[in-house]
Design a protein around this motif. Structure first.
Motif, short mmCIF file in Angstrom:
data_model
loop_
_atom_site.label_atom_id
_atom_site.label_comp_id
_atom_site.label_asym_id
_atom_site.label_seq_id
_atom_site.Cartn_x
_atom_site.Cartn_y
_atom_site.Cartn_z
N LYS A 69 0.65 -1.15 -0.03
CA LYS A 69 -0.07 0.19 0.01
C LYS A 69 0.80 1.24 -0.17
N ASN A 70 1.83 1.12 0.63
CA ASN A 70 2.80 2.45 0.60
C ASN A 70 3.98 2.74 -0.46
N ALA A 71 3.68 1.63 -1.61
CA ALA A 71 4.59 1.86 -2.62
C ALA A 71 3.66 2.08 -3.92
N ASP A 72 4.51 2.89 -4.95
CA ASP A 72 3.89 2.97 -6.13
C ASP A 72 4.04 2.02 -7.19
N LEU A 73 4.94 1.38 -6.81
CA LEU A 73 5.17 0.02 -7.80
C LEU A 73 5.79 -0.81 -7.13
N VAL A 74 5.41 -2.05 -7.40
CA VAL A 74 6.09 -3.52 -6.75
C VAL A 74 6.69 -4.30 -7.89
N VAL A 75 7.86 -4.63 -7.43
CA VAL A 75 8.47 -5.76 -8.23
C VAL A 75 8.82 -7.04 -7.58
N SER A 76 8.21 -8.07 -8.12
CA SER A 76 8.14 -9.25 -7.40
C SER A 76 9.20 -10.10 -7.90
N MET A 77 10.20 -10.62 -7.06
CA MET A 77 11.11 -11.53 -7.27
C MET A 77 10.96 -12.77 -6.62
N LEU A 78 9.83 -12.89 -6.02
CA LEU A 78 9.74 -14.06 -5.46
C LEU A 78 9.52 -15.26 -6.19
N PRO A 79 9.32 -16.39 -5.61
CA PRO A 79 9.03 -17.74 -6.29
C PRO A 79 7.78 -17.41 -7.09
N ALA A 80 7.73 -18.10 -8.24
CA ALA A 80 6.44 -17.63 -8.92
C ALA A 80 5.05 -18.06 -8.24
N PHE A 81 5.01 -19.14 -7.36
CA PHE A 81 3.41 -19.31 -6.82
C PHE A 81 3.27 -18.31 -5.62
N LEU A 82 4.11 -17.58 -5.52
CA LEU A 82 3.94 -16.36 -4.29
C LEU A 82 3.38 -15.01 -4.99
N HIS A 83 3.56 -14.97 -6.39
CA HIS A 83 3.09 -13.74 -7.02
C HIS A 83 1.69 -13.29 -6.80
#
Length: 438
Positions: A69-83
């Protein structure tokens, strides 16, 4: 001030994080690197005031939601199933999201909601998928502009080890998420070949590999990658008799890994207590449904020969050494712990990423062929080719998205449109990432 939240600080995130931090001051970005292992995040931002590290367990819903919520853009480098967890929060908070992973069915279901929220969920903008999409579409669009009709499209990509760092008989080392290596191809593959649709189940995928000669590297083997059929519409290849996307590995790897699958060692379902077991005891229990009292006998029962025996024995799977991990574990999780150790990328090791497109097309009734290839080599254990080719396309896109923007780009997307791939490929070339055609 734009606030960028990067979820995950693992192997593939290094180049992405470096690029974002390097461009933070001039673009007035505030960057936060979040990871469950906060020390890993701290190492990525140490001595760099443009970014901060934070501890974040993606399973903690309240903490995750607050950070997004506090971000303008999120980059997910998590394992795919967590996206999907990050994506749902992004839709709820109207926050844009970028990932390098394939669009899952769950992510696709968020398309309408994301468009209604006016946000972008950009996926498949890493190496493979990512660079392969963008370079392929550049070729396809260019050939169509010249009046060509695509009749065959074959695309190959593989993360491998540089010859000078190749020190094991598998010709492979871990330069990215090891769990993805263990489960690669587990969903089988679908493709079109000479007008006929094929489905290769997981159990047959590596066994049916074909060989490909790669200039500057040598002979490699390729197995079909996921569902190539869905890209017939994505790439607009309705006139093609062949559509194949495939993954490259060394031919010896294919022999060994095919046997590992048949033995049940990559399975992620059959959990049992491995506490105190030796690798041999674990192996015999994990492969209990395969006839034979030892590795040699079991390989005979699945029609695997001496090469497979040598490769599997090389991993120490039949040793009396005790397994370090404990508790209820699937065979695949134990195998992951094995390859992380046995295929560890040493400090000065160099990995390589190999891309190759082979397109056949017709103009005015005449047949033509165009090949496009690229080999990118890493510098060391940290600055890998994988990190470069996963991170740079994402980072460049993020910079363009936050500065110049893209017209009407909302909902679930992948980077196959010209307004995206053209500027990203242009800057990638400045970083030495570009294809050579013949």
């Amino acid at each position: 001030m734009k606030r960028i939240l990067v979820l995950g600080a693992g192997k593939s995130a290094t180049t992405l994080i470096d690029y974002l931090i390097d461009h933070a001051h001039q673009n007035q970005w505030q960057i936060t690197i979040a990871d469950r292992d906060v020390q890993q995040a701290i190492k990525k931002v140490e001595g760099r005031p443009e970014a901060t590290a934070m501890e974040l367990d993606i399973a903690n819903e309240a903490m995750r939601y607050s950070a997004i919520k506090n971000a303008d853009l999120v980059v997910s480098m998590l394992p795919a199933f967590l996206h999907i967890h990050a994506a749902k929060d992004c839709v709820a908070t109207k926050t844009d999201l970028v990932t390098a992973s394939y669009v899952s069915d769950e992510i696709m279901e968020l398309d309408v909601a994301a468009k209604k929220a006016g946000i972008l969920l950009m996926n498949e903008i890493g190496a493979d998928p990512g660079i392969d999409h963008m370079s392929a579409m550049e070729m396809i669009d260019r050939l169509r502009h010249e009046g060509g009709t695509i009749t065959s499209f074959q695309s190959y990509c593989g993360g491998l080890i540089a010859p000078e760092s190749d020190t094991n008989p598998w010709h492979y080392k871990v330069a990215w998420n090891p769990w993805n290596i263990v489960r690669a191809g587990s969903g089988g593959a679908d493709f079109l070949m000479n007008g006929k649709e094929y489905h290769r189940p997981y159990e047959e995928l590596y066994h049916n590999a074909t060989e490909l000669e790669v200039l500057g590297y040598g002979t490699l083997a390729a197995y079909a990658n996921r569902d190539s059929l869905k890209y017939i519409d994505t790439y607009a290849l309705k006139n093609a008799h062949t559509v194949l996307r495939a993954t490259l590995r060394h031919p010896d790897f294919m022999i060994g890994w095919s046997a590992m699958i048949s033995l049940g060692l990559t399975d992620d379902n059959n959990e049992f207590d491995v506490t105190g077991l030796t690798f041999e005891q674990w192996f015999l229990k994990a492969s209990k449904n395969i006839k034979g009292e030892n590795l040699a006998e079991k390989l005979i029962s699945i029609s695997a020969g001496e090469n497979a025996f040598f490769l599997i024995e090389n991993l120490g799977i039949t040793s009396n050494e005790k397994i370090e991990i404990k508790g209820e574990q699937s065979p695949g999780k134990v195998l992951q712990s094995i390859i992380v150790k046995q295929w560890e990328l040493m400090d000065d090791d160099k990995d390589v990423l190999i891309f190759h497109h082979d397109i056949e097309y017709e103009i005015d009734g005449n047949s033509h062929q165009l090949e496009s290839s690229m080999i990118i080599k890493g510098d060391n254990q940290t600055d890998t080719a994988m990190a470069k080719c996963v991170g740079l396309p994402m980072a460049i896109f993020i910079k363009l998205f936050l500065t110049t923007g893209f017209e009407n780009l909302t909902g679930v997307q992948i980077p196959t449109m010209k307004q995206v791939y053209e500027p990203v490929l242009k800057e990638l070339k400045q970083h030495g990432i570009f294809f050579e055609e013949k």
